[in-house]
Design a protein around this motif. Structure first.
Motif, short mmCIF file in Angstrom:
data_model
loop_
_atom_site.label_atom_id
_atom_site.label_comp_id
_atom_site.label_asym_id
_atom_site.label_seq_id
_atom_site.Cartn_x
_atom_site.Cartn_y
_atom_site.Cartn_z
N GLY A 75 25.10 22.66 40.75
CA GLY A 75 25.72 21.34 40.87
C GLY A 75 24.71 20.22 40.81
O GLY A 75 24.96 19.17 40.21
N TYR A 76 23.54 20.45 41.41
CA TYR A 76 22.49 19.42 41.37
C TYR A 76 22.04 19.18 39.94
O TYR A 76 21.91 18.04 39.49
N GLY A 77 21.79 20.27 39.21
CA GLY A 77 21.32 20.11 37.84
C GLY A 77 22.37 19.52 36.93
O GLY A 77 22.07 18.65 36.09
N TYR A 78 23.59 19.94 37.12
CA TYR A 78 24.68 19.46 36.26
C TYR A 78 24.91 17.96 36.38
O TYR A 78 25.06 17.24 35.40
N VAL A 79 24.93 17.46 37.62
CA VAL A 79 25.37 16.09 37.82
C VAL A 79 24.38 15.07 37.28
O VAL A 79 24.77 13.97 36.90
N ILE A 80 23.12 15.42 37.20
CA ILE A 80 22.13 14.46 36.68
C ILE A 80 22.41 14.14 35.22
O ILE A 80 22.52 12.98 34.82
N ASN A 81 22.53 15.18 34.40
CA ASN A 81 22.83 14.94 33.00
C ASN A 81 24.23 14.37 32.80
O ASN A 81 24.44 13.48 31.97
N ALA A 82 25.19 14.89 33.55
CA ALA A 82 26.56 14.43 33.37
C ALA A 82 26.72 12.95 33.70
O ALA A 82 27.54 12.25 33.10
N THR A 83 25.92 12.45 34.64
CA THR A 83 26.04 11.06 35.05
C THR A 83 25.13 10.13 34.27
O THR A 83 25.52 9.03 33.88
N PHE A 84 23.90 10.58 34.00
CA PHE A 84 22.89 9.65 33.50
C PHE A 84 22.43 9.89 32.06
O PHE A 84 21.58 9.17 31.57
N ILE A 85 22.99 10.90 31.37
CA ILE A 85 22.44 11.24 30.07
C ILE A 85 22.48 10.08 29.08
O ILE A 85 21.54 9.85 28.33
N VAL A 86 23.58 9.31 29.09
CA VAL A 86 23.68 8.20 28.15
C VAL A 86 22.60 7.16 28.43
O VAL A 86 21.90 6.69 27.52
N THR A 87 22.44 6.80 29.70
CA THR A 87 21.43 5.82 30.08
C THR A 87 20.02 6.33 29.78
O THR A 87 19.16 5.58 29.29
N ILE A 88 19.76 7.63 30.05
CA ILE A 88 18.44 8.21 29.81
C ILE A 88 18.08 8.14 28.33
O ILE A 88 16.99 7.71 27.95
#
Length: 393
Positions: A220-233
């Motif tokens: 869950g920790y790994g998933y949420v980072i990309n799911a939330t911030f991938i566009v901004t990153i």
């Protein structure tokens, strides 16, 4: 109906995923850069709103795990469809971050209805009808929902619509998606619970529960980072401005067929070995953009991440449901609480680190580390726990 009823039931879940996950929950990700450009959100407040969304999801998981009545679950599933639409419309009506927090919490509640309550109802129906208990079609809506939300945002940008108008169009789309999600899921019969086994064929050890909960927390920790911030990153990477939504679309499109592929892999290897493989591939996907900043590698990373995160969710929840066929939401709920706890902590921490450092590198390395630890925990489980060994084919 020209198709067997099985497919309409699974497609009801598919459309509920499109609405509750794709629109109500994940449309926030491609819209976050637009809202930041208009200075209604910054990195920190964007992360906090994401954390509140996952807090709502976790509250929904608690509720799902505590319910026994199929009829009540059915009513809450349908209420979740309504809340998904209303929470999306509500984003248009204010710029107050506290009201947005409430709306994101409600959207999180609705997504728990689609992920857990719908999963349990569908799995219960499949088992009661003596059909194969696989939820790949249902969870395919998760990936396609992500892709469609990003695609809609990208297309509406061509019309130069602002973030507020985009939320409104997404709400209209949500109303259309709610119709098949509502109509195609049969209401459970009062006596249907007698058709399904009373409990798990395997007695789960404390080691099994602790290590699986720990592993799913890491996932869950790994998933949420990309799911939330991938566009901004991606938007902030040198030379990749304008490619953020494309990467999110690729992520979702890769996730859509991948859940069906992971069903096939699990039949051959067993659920636990398939989960280990998916976690290891996801860790690679998270760090790839840190090592190579070309658009080809970024899109490969997005595709690999989408294919693995959707597979992990589908594998874990299907396994949990098959272990407790009479009350599938019980173990599903416990697993999702672990997953959701990470999703509350991770976005806020990552947003804070990005605000302090000006980039997301530390947050991505931390996420990859957690995912790798999750794979290690399941590997230990496979080699040391009798219950886990009996789950293998």
């Amino acid at each position: 109906m020209s198709l067997p009823q099985r497919y309409f039931v699974l497609l009801a879940g598919f459309f509920s995923q499109l609405l509750c996950l794709g629109v109500a929950r994940f449309a926030y990700t491609p819209l976050l850069p637009l809202m930041q450009q208009d200075n209604v959100l910054n990195d920190a407040s964007g992360g906090y709103l994401a954390a509140v969304n996952y807090l709502g999801y976790m509250a929904g998981a608690l509720l799902a795990a505590s319910l026994n009545s199929l009829q009540l679950k059915d009513r809450l599933y349908r209420l979740g469809l309504v809340l998904a639409v209303l929470s999306t419309i509500g984003m248009v009506l204010t710029e107050n971050v506290y009201i947005w927090a409430l709306l994101r919490f409600i959207a999180g509640l609705s997504s728990a209805g689609s992920m857990l309550i719908a999963s349990g109802l569908i799995l219960h129906w499949l088992l009661s009808q003596k059909q194969r208990a696989e939820l790949g079609i249902h969870f395919a809506g998760l990936g396609l929902g992500i892709a469609l939300s990003a695609l809609v945002v990208e297309l509406l940008l061509l019309w130069q619509l602002n973030w507020r108008s985009q939320w409104l169009y997404l709400a209209f789309a949500g109303i259309l998606l709610a119709i098949p999600a509502w109509r195609w899921l049969p209401k459970p019969a009062v006596e249907s619970s007698t058709k399904v086994e009373a409990g798990s064929k395997l007695k789960l050890s404390r080691r099994f529960l602790v290590l699986m909960l720990g592993s799913y927390f890491c996932a869950g920790y790994g998933y949420v980072i990309n799911a939330t911030f991938i566009v901004t990153i991606v938007e902030r990477m040198p030379g990749l401005s304008g490619s953020g939504n494309v990467s999110f679309i690729v992520l979702g499109l890769a996730a859509t067929p991948a859940v069906l592929l992971w069903d096939l892999i699990a039949r051959r290897t067993g659920y636990l070995k398939a989960i280990v493989l998916a976690l290891l591939l996801q860790a690679v996907a998270i760090v790839l953009p840190l090592w190579f900043s070309s658009i080809a590698v970024v899109l490969l990373s997005a595709a690999l991440f989408g294919a693995t995160f959707a597979g992990i969710v589908s594998l874990v929840l299907t396994m949990a449901g098959r272990l407790y066929p009479a009350k599938p939401a019980r173990l599903m709920g416990k697993m999702t609480l672990a997953y959701g706890t990470a999703q509350v902590v991770a976005p806020a921490l990552t947003g804070y680190l990005a605000e302090r450092s000006g980039h997301y590198d530390a947050g991505l390395y931390l996420a990859a580390g957690f995912v790798s630890l999750g794979a290690l925990l399941v590997a230990v489980l496979i080699t040391t726990d009798n219950t886990a060994q009996r789950l293998q084919p």
